[in-house]
Design a protein around this motif. Structure first.
Motif, PDB file in Angstrom:
ATOM      1  N   HIS A   1       9.053  49.418 -70.947  1.00 31.60           N
ATOM      2  CA  HIS A   1       9.655  50.312 -69.959  1.00 31.60           C
ATOM      3  C   HIS A   1      10.043  49.500 -68.716  1.00 31.60           C
ATOM      4  O   HIS A   1       9.353  48.541 -68.360  1.00 31.60           O
ATOM      5  CB  HIS A   1       8.668  51.403 -69.548  1.00 31.60           C
ATOM      6  CG  HIS A   1       8.367  52.372 -70.647  1.00 31.60           C
ATOM      7  ND1 HIS A   1       7.121  52.929 -70.828  1.00 31.60           N
ATOM      8  CD2 HIS A   1       9.139  52.886 -71.638  1.00 31.60           C
ATOM      9  CE1 HIS A   1       7.138  53.753 -71.872  1.00 31.60           C
ATOM     10  NE2 HIS A   1       8.359  53.729 -72.387  1.00 31.60           N
TER      11      HIS A   1
ATOM     12  N   SER B   1       6.879  55.232 -66.346  1.00 30.98           N
ATOM     13  CA  SER B   1       7.297  56.239 -67.330  1.00 30.98           C
ATOM     14  C   SER B   1       6.643  57.596 -67.119  1.00 30.98           C
ATOM     15  O   SER B   1       6.960  58.556 -67.835  1.00 30.98           O
ATOM     16  CB  SER B   1       6.950  55.738 -68.740  1.00 30.98           C
ATOM     17  OG  SER B   1       5.533  55.719 -68.934  1.00 30.98           O
TER      18      SER B   1
ATOM     19  N   ALA C   1       7.552  60.968 -69.100  1.00 27.34           N
ATOM     20  CA  ALA C   1       6.645  61.272 -70.206  1.00 27.34           C
ATOM     21  C   ALA C   1       6.097  62.689 -70.086  1.00 27.34           C
ATOM     22  O   ALA C   1       6.028  63.426 -71.080  1.00 27.34           O
ATOM     23  CB  ALA C   1       5.504  60.257 -70.246  1.00 27.34           C
ATOM     24  N   TRP C   2       5.722  63.092 -68.883  1.00 25.17           N
ATOM     25  CA  TRP C   2       5.243  64.461 -68.685  1.00 25.17           C
ATOM     26  C   TRP C   2       6.358  65.466 -68.949  1.00 25.17           C
ATOM     27  O   TRP C   2       6.122  66.567 -69.463  1.00 25.17           O
ATOM     28  CB  TRP C   2       4.721  64.653 -67.264  1.00 25.17           C
ATOM     29  CG  TRP C   2       3.331  64.140 -67.009  1.00 25.17           C
ATOM     30  CD1 TRP C   2       2.965  63.198 -66.105  1.00 25.17           C
ATOM     31  CD2 TRP C   2       2.113  64.545 -67.645  1.00 25.17           C
ATOM     32  NE1 TRP C   2       1.615  62.984 -66.147  1.00 25.17           N
ATOM     33  CE2 TRP C   2       1.066  63.797 -67.082  1.00 25.17           C
ATOM     34  CE3 TRP C   2       1.821  65.474 -68.655  1.00 25.17           C
ATOM     35  CZ2 TRP C   2      -0.263  63.944 -67.475  1.00 25.17           C
ATOM     36  CZ3 TRP C   2       0.484  65.626 -69.048  1.00 25.17           C
ATOM     37  CH2 TRP C   2      -0.534  64.860 -68.460  1.00 25.17           C
TER      38      TRP C   2
ATOM     39  N   LEU D   1       0.553  63.444 -72.758  1.00 24.95           N
ATOM     40  CA  LEU D   1       1.147  62.282 -72.111  1.00 24.95           C
ATOM     41  C   LEU D   1       1.288  61.104 -73.074  1.00 24.95           C
ATOM     42  O   LEU D   1       2.217  60.302 -72.939  1.00 24.95           O
ATOM     43  CB  LEU D   1       0.316  61.878 -70.889  1.00 24.95           C
ATOM     44  CG  LEU D   1       0.806  60.671 -70.093  1.00 24.95           C
ATOM     45  CD1 LEU D   1       2.249  60.842 -69.648  1.00 24.95           C
ATOM     46  CD2 LEU D   1      -0.099  60.418 -68.894  1.00 24.95           C
TER      47      LEU D   1
ATOM     48  N   GLY E   1       4.409  61.683 -74.897  1.00 32.22           N
ATOM     49  CA  GLY E   1       5.517  61.512 -73.970  1.00 32.22           C
ATOM     50  C   GLY E   1       5.809  60.050 -73.696  1.00 32.22           C
ATOM     51  O   GLY E   1       6.970  59.627 -73.688  1.00 32.22           O
ATOM     52  N   PHE E   2       4.760  59.254 -73.511  1.00 38.35           N
ATOM     53  CA  PHE E   2       4.920  57.819 -73.270  1.00 38.35           C
ATOM     54  C   PHE E   2       5.652  57.158 -74.440  1.00 38.35           C
ATOM     55  O   PHE E   2       6.557  56.335 -74.237  1.00 38.35           O
ATOM     56  CB  PHE E   2       3.542  57.185 -73.078  1.00 38.35           C
ATOM     57  CG  PHE E   2       3.561  55.677 -72.983  1.00 38.35           C
ATOM     58  CD1 PHE E   2       3.757  55.046 -71.769  1.00 38.35           C
ATOM     59  CD2 PHE E   2       3.365  54.898 -74.120  1.00 38.35           C
ATOM     60  CE1 PHE E   2       3.763  53.660 -71.690  1.00 38.35           C
ATOM     61  CE2 PHE E   2       3.375  53.520 -74.042  1.00 38.35           C
ATOM     62  CZ  PHE E   2       3.578  52.895 -72.820  1.00 38.35           C
TER      63      PHE E   2
ATOM     64  N   ARG F   1       7.695  58.487 -76.435  1.00 43.81           N
ATOM     65  CA  ARG F   1       9.063  58.993 -76.572  1.00 43.81           C
ATOM     66  C   ARG F   1      10.012  58.405 -75.523  1.00 43.81           C
ATOM     67  O   ARG F   1      11.233  58.424 -75.707  1.00 43.81           O
ATOM     68  CB  ARG F   1       9.072  60.515 -76.468  1.00 43.81           C
ATOM     69  CG  ARG F   1       8.554  61.233 -77.709  1.00 43.81           C
ATOM     70  CD  ARG F   1       8.720  62.732 -77.572  1.00 43.81           C
ATOM     71  NE  ARG F   1      10.133  63.110 -77.378  1.00 43.81           N
ATOM     72  CZ  ARG F   1      10.532  64.317 -77.004  1.00 43.81           C
ATOM     73  NH1 ARG F   1       9.633  65.268 -76.766  1.00 43.81           N
ATOM     74  NH2 ARG F   1      11.820  64.584 -76.871  1.00 43.81           N
ATOM     75  N   VAL F   2       9.474  57.931 -74.385  1.00 48.18           N
ATOM     76  CA  VAL F   2      10.339  57.355 -73.342  1.00 48.18           C
ATOM     77  C   VAL F   2      10.980  56.084 -73.899  1.00 48.18           C
ATOM     78  O   VAL F   2      10.287  55.214 -74.442  1.00 48.18           O
ATOM     79  CB  VAL F   2       9.543  57.045 -72.062  1.00 48.18           C
ATOM     80  CG1 VAL F   2      10.419  56.323 -71.041  1.00 48.18           C
ATOM     81  CG2 VAL F   2       8.984  58.334 -71.456  1.00 48.18           C
TER      82      VAL F   2
ATOM     83  N   ALA G   1       1.272  55.490 -66.860  1.00 52.03           N
ATOM     84  CA  ALA G   1       0.905  56.068 -68.148  1.00 52.03           C
ATOM     85  C   ALA G   1       0.176  55.079 -69.054  1.00 52.03           C
ATOM     86  O   ALA G   1      -0.620  55.489 -69.903  1.00 52.03           O
ATOM     87  CB  ALA G   1       2.149  56.607 -68.853  1.00 52.03           C
TER      88      ALA G   1
END
Length: 473
Positions: free
Chosen positions: A120, A124, A128-129, A136, A139-140, A142-143, A158
């Motif tokens: 990243h 993030s 992510a949220w 989370l 979400g992390f 997926r970023v 994160a």
């Protein structure tokens, strides 16, 4: 609580008391709002002070300095053979892996999380949220990862949240409970409070509250490479690894600001011009300089975390190995005993009261727009009623403490003409609300000195423990 560290005069530990006074002068001239300071040399506390209303026994929110404690938890878990630097997130937390994860997400390891080199380019956390409000970790993953893992440092809250969850998964214990048993209790730290996400888990990347002496003792434990008395609490190899440079850090336009943030990053520690440090928002710092047997712990409400480091290098470091006279040591000790943040100026105006409606239209207002505010005189001070749930005691010329929702707030105020002004310190944090009530106009305004990262609502920060979905910029 008994002292965690022995005491000595500055001269006895080879520290110039005048250099410590010069450090205080420099920070005062720069308008750095310090809440506490502790200087440790050769394992002994040579200077300590708290700016009233802050005090020695009161834990203080450490913000991201918490990350360094999570790093130690990771090191303990690795030493126990339950985790390794090469373990992948997707293997340890398989139930948190989103569908369609990019291949790079499958390669992220403990090492990448510790060094914040997942790929990243920016923090993030917010994205992510947004992508996964209830998870989370998902979400992390997926970023998007614009850079290959292991190649670029980006400060990323994160990553530490994931590390905390991985430690908990393989140990079967909460992060706070693990650190209580393995670190805090053996050191004699009897109270460590953690802010938590809505599900009850400790953030890991922030939210730990400790006393200044507990922070200084943590720094001393690191300086001793994990040894405390006759016990090796943290493997020395882990301390050396975690506090070594693993990746370069970026210049201020894309990374942390300030010279000491540009010397590289370890495993949840910043490398520095001298030694290394853990750092939290608003200047919560634990600085360790092994070459000088020096530890400095600070809590504050500064908006420039580099200022204190510059002052330590410019004022304190030149005073090492140059003890001053006993009289100089006494002058410094007297000064440290009398530290105080400036009280609200004005008069008591006994018997005078006020009622108002709060203008809460500003984005970072601590209370909702239209909140009913009343100022009621009582016993040489006031009761401040802020809406239906907050009644806060304020003194004149003295601090008064109350805990309307569980967590303490310390307040003092005064009348300035037709305006009542009070400072409300959320005393276990760096944050303060300034309340100004115009008795003639029937209006009031409340503003933060620095806005809490977990949101501006005052009531949130007066609950213990604070529980929220983080919203960290």
């Amino acid at each position: 609580m008994p002292n965690l560290l022995p005491r000595a005069t500055p001269a006895a530990a080879g520290v110039s008391s005048r250099s410590i006074a010069a450090l205080l002068d420099r920070l005062d001239a720069l308008s750095v709002e310090l809440h506490s300071i502790m200087v440790v040399r050769h394992g002994r506390v040579v200077a300590e002070g708290w700016w009233a209303p802050f005090s020695a026994g009161r834990p203080h929110l450490l913000y991201s300095l918490t990350k360094s404690f999570t790093s130690v938890a990771v090191g303990l878990t690795i030493a126990d053979g339950l985790l390794s630097l090469d373990d992948r997130v997707v293997d340890v937390l398989p139930d948190h892996v989103p569908a369609g994860i990019p291949e790079q997400g499958r390669r992220i390891t403990v090492h990448h999380l510790l060094s914040m080199t997942s790929g990243h380019r920016t923090d993030s956390l917010a994205e992510a949220w947004r992508l996964e409000p209830g998870d989370l970790v998902k979400g992390f993953l997926r970023v998007p990862f614009p850079d290959p893992e292991g190649t670029r440092h980006a400060y990323d809250n994160a990553t530490t949240f994931l590390l905390a969850r991985m430690v908990e998964r393989v140990t079967g214990r909460g992060l706070p409970e693990l650190l209580d048993e393995r670190l805090f209790e053996p050191m004699g730290v009897d109270h460590a409070e953690w802010d938590r996400v809505a599900g009850g888990a400790a953030f890991g990347f922030h939210g730990l509250h400790l006393t200044t002496e507990a922070v200084a003792a943590f720094g001393e434990l690191l300086r001793r490479e994990g040894r405390w008395g006759d016990r090796q609490l943290v493997p020395g190899a882990w301390v050396r690894l975690a506090t070594s440079r693993h990746v370069e850090t970026l210049p201020p336009e894309t990374g942390a600001a300030g010279a000491d943030f540009l010397h590289g990053y370890g495993y949840q520690f910043w490398m520095s011009r001298h030694g290394y440090f853990g750092n939290g928002h608003n200047g919560q710092q634990c600085l360790v300089v092994p070459e000088h047997d020096l530890v400095v712990a600070l809590t504050s409400a500064t908006t420039d975390e580099q200022l204190a480091l510059d002052a330590i290098w410019g004022c304190l470091l030149p005073g090492l190995d140059h003890g001053d006279s006993p009289r100089d040591d006494e002058i410094l000790a007297d000064r440290l005993r009398g530290l105080s943040l400036p009280p609200v100026p004005g008069v008591a105006a006994p018997g005078r009261s006020a009622e108002a409606k709060l203008d809460g239209s500003a984005a970072d207002a601590p209370l909702p727009d239209g909140t009913a505010v009343s100022v009621e005189p009582t016993d040489g001070g006031w009761l401040l009623r802020l809406g239906p749930s907050l009644t806060i005691a304020a003194g004149h010329g003295e601090w008064r403490e109350s805990a309307p929702l569980g967590r303490p707030v310390v307040a003092a105020g005064a009348w300035q003409g037709n305006t009542f002004v009070a400072d409300l310190y959320v005393i276990t944090t760096p944050h303060r609300v300034r309340l100004a009530v115009d008795a003639d106009a029937g209006t009031a305004v409340a503003t933060w000195n620095t806005v809490p990262l977990t949101g501006p609502g005052l009531t949130l920060h007066l609950r213990s423990p604070l529980m929220t979905r983080p919203d960290v910029a």
